[in-house]
Design an enzyme around this catalytic site. Sequence first.
Site, PDB file in Angstrom:
ATOM      1  N   ASP B 152       0.863  -1.184   0.000  1.00  0.00           N
ATOM      2  CA  ASP B 152       0.000   0.000   0.000  1.00  0.00           C
ATOM      3  C   ASP B 152       0.898   1.231   0.000  1.00  0.00           C
ATOM      4  O   ASP B 152       1.500   1.563   1.019  1.00  0.00           O
ATOM      5  CB  ASP B 152      -0.906   0.024   1.240  1.00  0.00           C
ATOM      6  N   LYS B 220      -6.849   3.283  -3.648  1.00  0.00           N
ATOM      7  CA  LYS B 220      -7.298   3.282  -2.252  1.00  0.00           C
ATOM      8  C   LYS B 220      -7.525   4.716  -1.812  1.00  0.00           C
ATOM      9  O   LYS B 220      -6.735   5.601  -2.155  1.00  0.00           O
ATOM     10  CB  LYS B 220      -6.208   2.596  -1.412  1.00  0.00           C
ATOM     11  N   LYS B 256     -10.206   0.209  -2.816  1.00  0.00           N
ATOM     12  CA  LYS B 256     -10.164  -0.043  -1.375  1.00  0.00           C
ATOM     13  C   LYS B 256     -10.464   1.237  -0.609  1.00  0.00           C
ATOM     14  O   LYS B 256      -9.611   2.112  -0.512  1.00  0.00           O
ATOM     15  CB  LYS B 256      -8.780  -0.573  -0.979  1.00  0.00           C
TER      16      LYS B 256
END
Lengths: 298, 320
Positions: B152, B220, B256
């Site tokens: 991430d 995300k 996400k």
Amino acid sequence: MSESSVRLNVFKTYKLYVGGKFPRSESGRVYEVSDSKGKWLANAPLSSRKDARDAVVAARKAFGGWSGATAYNRGQILYRIAEMLEGRREQFVREVGEAEGLSKSKAAAVVDAAIDRWVWYAGWTDKIGQLVGGANPVAGPFFNLSTPEPTGVVTVVAPQDSSFLGLVCVIAPVIATGNTAVVIASEKSPLPALSLGEVLATSDLPGGVVNILSGKADEMGPHLASHQDVNAIDLAGAGPVLAKELEIAAADNLKRVLRPQPVDDWNADPGTSRMTAFLETKTVWHPTGSLGAGGSSY
Amino acid sequence: MPTTLTAFADVTTSDSALRRFLHGLPGVDAVGLEARAASLGTRSIKTTAKAYAIDLAISMIDLTTLEGADTPGKVRALSAKAVNPDPTDRTTPMTAAVCVYPDMVATAKAALNGADVKVASVATAFPAGRAALPVKLADTRDAVAAGADEIDMVIDRGAFLAGRYLETYELIKAVKEACVRPDGSAARLKVIFETGELSTYDNIRRASWIGMLAGADFIKTSTGKVGVNATPANTLLMLEAVRDFKAQTGIQIGVKPAGGIRTTKDAIKFLVLVNETVGEDWLSNTWFRFGASSLLNDLLMQRQKLSTGRYSGPDYVTVD
């Protein structure tokens, strides 16, 4: 235009008291409340199981702060409730009179008794510990101290007939010791209970310590009795059939259950049994710290 | 007929070309977007559909702990919970992944002991992203070398907001390359935009396109470390971006939302958004994730309520 003062009455919308706020029922439902002679008084919210669930969440959230407050502080707040009630005495005399079909003087006596009941329990908050706790004699160089601790979130099925004095007599002992309460008001006459919410909201009582729901005990009761996050249940206002059902549901997570007690006169000395019903005893051992070579001594 | 990514090859040749492309994207109707997100949030999902949604949501969680105070013990406890969220009910699905800082990847990997739960690691000087490029790449390589299945990364919001879009693009590309393992396989890359810091919906759309063009596997919303995290509106906007991207290139990219999703009700609202915007193709943990920690407990309590008929309480789930 006429000069005469024809004024429309402003009717009060009775609402629930949950988490320090006054929501309507999540379900949007209401039911008609009438006085002892069948005359319509107002519409009260008909709470659903989701209102009960929300009330438990609010009560759980309030528990840490309320149980952690000093007993002295809780006593002050309970006394403050009495003060606030005194200021709205006329309103409660009218509401109790209508709800229970009492004359004005009899209703006034009931309200006065309820106010005095708050004062009585306000005095108990910092004394119950000495009464049911204390130092235990043990065979060893230890202090052994027992202190009463509040049980947690308590569901209270309020008495059906004594809609105000009976209500106060079951709520006050629960919160005096640091529990938080989810109260199902008298189904037949919930208005004094809902108005009590307004008093509690202005008495420095933290939101969520007392949550008042109006509606059917046999609708919400089973969900509250089986609720895993409710620690105890007071069945004061449940009929024999409902009480049995709720007691069975409550057994699942080992709730403390206070069975319905026959009460002839809510004016009578309440004793301490309603407080001790929702207390648990915590015992701690602590070394005395004076273990000399010659043995223990204090 | 979907074109391929090569159709976009010329938009990333220079800063000005990329700017022209990004500013040529249609503007976002903010009121319409929020109204659409709110209206999709009013769906009533009950009984069997709710049970399905709860299990799906559990299987989509990246169970996250990103605190300075993380200990190996906490990471092990979290990993155990990811594998077996509700010890009283073995039918509960596993979560998708655990999400930790790079130095905890090895601990998490060992604790998971081969279970089908991925290890995601934040990298690139998370959460601020304020470090030099070599540091960010080293951070990423460390995490991949330690066994992370997913990375991430955070974009450089400073560069993005200053209009240096190509720099943002090149950063993502470089990190993407750092995700490649010696054996040629690669960790999946999630690109965090920190939508709460991008100020406008137009910026979120532009950032989404930069991320997708640069090869992100997931886009995300946020780090969970700022005031505004995942909202239905910004997630809807990103879902629309991946939908449009797939329509034009045939490449599917995951989404996400992270941070601020705490209740089952919220999670189900996001699942409705997914189903209504991009459809069932995205309704699996390969393409949609929740970055969350406390959400799992609420899902478990709701799951217990559905299976037993009794309301559950926090005493019956772990304290994290």
